[in-house]
Motif scaffolding. Sequence first.
Motif, short mmCIF file in Angstrom:
data_model
loop_
_atom_site.label_atom_id
_atom_site.label_comp_id
_atom_site.label_asym_id
_atom_site.label_seq_id
_atom_site.Cartn_x
_atom_site.Cartn_y
_atom_site.Cartn_z
N TRP A 129 9.83 -41.43 54.49
CA TRP A 129 8.49 -41.93 54.82
C TRP A 129 7.41 -41.09 54.16
O TRP A 129 6.36 -41.61 53.75
CB TRP A 129 8.31 -41.92 56.33
N TRP A 130 7.66 -39.79 54.02
CA TRP A 130 6.67 -38.89 53.44
C TRP A 130 6.59 -39.03 51.93
O TRP A 130 5.51 -38.97 51.34
CB TRP A 130 7.01 -37.45 53.82
N VAL A 131 7.73 -39.23 51.27
CA VAL A 131 7.78 -39.22 49.81
C VAL A 131 7.61 -40.62 49.22
O VAL A 131 6.87 -40.80 48.25
CB VAL A 131 9.12 -38.59 49.33
N ILE A 132 8.28 -41.62 49.80
CA ILE A 132 8.28 -42.97 49.24
C ILE A 132 7.25 -43.82 49.98
O ILE A 132 7.38 -44.03 51.19
CB ILE A 132 9.67 -43.62 49.35
N LEU A 139 13.05 -49.98 50.52
CA LEU A 139 13.51 -49.58 51.85
C LEU A 139 12.43 -48.81 52.58
O LEU A 139 11.69 -48.03 51.99
CB LEU A 139 14.77 -48.71 51.73
N SER A 140 12.36 -49.03 53.88
CA SER A 140 11.43 -48.28 54.71
C SER A 140 12.13 -47.06 55.30
O SER A 140 13.36 -46.93 55.24
CB SER A 140 10.89 -49.17 55.84
N GLY A 141 11.35 -46.16 55.88
CA GLY A 141 11.93 -44.97 56.47
C GLY A 141 12.87 -45.29 57.62
O GLY A 141 13.90 -44.63 57.81
N THR A 142 12.55 -46.32 58.41
CA THR A 142 13.42 -46.72 59.52
C THR A 142 14.76 -47.22 59.01
O THR A 142 15.82 -46.87 59.57
CB THR A 142 12.73 -47.81 60.36
N GLU A 143 14.74 -48.04 57.97
CA GLU A 143 16.00 -48.55 57.42
C GLU A 143 16.85 -47.42 56.85
O GLU A 143 18.08 -47.41 57.04
CB GLU A 143 15.69 -49.58 56.33
N VAL A 144 16.22 -46.47 56.19
CA VAL A 144 16.97 -45.33 55.65
C VAL A 144 17.57 -44.50 56.77
O VAL A 144 18.71 -44.02 56.67
CB VAL A 144 16.05 -44.48 54.75
N GLY A 145 16.83 -44.33 57.87
CA GLY A 145 17.36 -43.59 59.01
C GLY A 145 18.58 -44.26 59.62
O GLY A 145 19.57 -43.60 59.95
N LEU A 148 15.58 -36.60 60.06
CA LEU A 148 15.08 -35.82 58.94
C LEU A 148 15.01 -36.66 57.67
O LEU A 148 14.00 -36.65 56.95
CB LEU A 148 15.99 -34.61 58.72
N VAL A 149 16.07 -37.42 57.40
CA VAL A 149 16.09 -38.27 56.20
C VAL A 149 15.00 -39.34 56.28
O VAL A 149 14.29 -39.61 55.31
CB VAL A 149 17.48 -38.91 56.03
N SER A 150 14.86 -39.95 57.46
CA SER A 150 13.83 -40.98 57.64
C SER A 150 12.43 -40.41 57.45
O SER A 150 11.58 -41.03 56.80
CB SER A 150 13.97 -41.60 59.03
N SER A 151 12.18 -39.22 57.98
CA SER A 151 10.86 -38.61 57.85
C SER A 151 10.56 -38.24 56.40
O SER A 151 9.44 -38.47 55.92
CB SER A 151 10.77 -37.36 58.74
#
Length: 280
Positions: free
Chosen positions: A248-251, A192-198, A242-245
Motif C-alpha cells: 500500500w505504501w509503495v504501489i 493488485l491492492s494492498g488487501t489482495e496482496v495481504g 507487513l506485506v500489505s502495508s
Amino acid sequence: METNSATTNSASTVSASTVSASTAVQRNGELRGKSQSALIWFEFRKRRMAVAAAGLILCLVTASIFAPLLANGRPIYYEGFNRFEYQEAARTLRGALTQLIDARTAEKPGANIEPFFKTIALQIRLMANALAPEKGAELRTLGEQMQAAGRSVDRTAAVEELKRLQREVRSHFDVKEMTLVSRPNWPVIASLSGTEVGFIAANLLLLLWPCWNWLLRRTMTGQRDRWHRWGTIGLFCGIPLLVSSLWWWVIPVRVDRTDYKAGLLAAEADSAKAPVVFET
C-alpha cells in the motif's frame, strides 16, 4: 474337545483385549502432556473424510484468493508501451490542474487541496515512466513547478503559473506527439491492492504451513509450546500485514481500464493507433 476350543477362544479374547489395552495405554502415554491443539489435530487426522473436506475447502479458498491473478483480461507480463494509460494520465492531470486552479481562484477558507497534489504527482509519474529519460525528466520538472505554484502564497501568481503549466503540458506532452518507449510491464501485479496482496501472502503461508512450522520447531527447541503457538500466530498474522502495508505504501492504487485485447504487435500496420503495443 469342546472344552479345549472354548479355552482357546477365551485365551484369544483375553490376548486381544490385552493388546488393545496396551495399545490404548501406549497411545495415552504418547498424548499425555500434549497441548489442546495437538490433541485436536491428532483426532482430526484420524477422520479421512474430514481431511479430504478440509483439502477441498483449502483449494476453493486458494482459487478465490488468487482469482485476481487467474481470472482477468490483463496479461501477466509484456514488453511494450501503453498508449491508453498515457492518454488517461494526461487527461486526469489536466483535470486535476483545472480543479486546483478553480480551488485557488475561489480560495475558500479551510479548503483541502492536498488531494490535487497527490493526483498530479501520480499522473506525472505514470506519464514520465512511458517517456524517454530526457522527456521524462522535463515532465518531472514541470510537476515540481506545479507543486510549488499550487502552494504559493500569492494567489494571483499561483493561478497564472498553473494555467501556463497546464498549457505547456497540453502542447508539449500530448499523446499524439509523444514517442513512447518500450519497457517491461506487469499489469496484473500493478493492479493488485494492498488487501489482495495481504490475502495472497496469508494463503501462501497456509499452504506452506508444514515448512515454516517445522522451522519454528527447530529454532525453538526446548521452548514451551506457548512460545511456539505465539510464534505461529505472529508469523501468520504479522507477515501478511507487513506485506500489505508495504504494498500500500509503495504501489499506488489505480484502476486499469486498458483494453489489452485491442493491443497490437509493433510490427503490425495499425499499431500507431492501438491502445497497447506489444514488442514481445
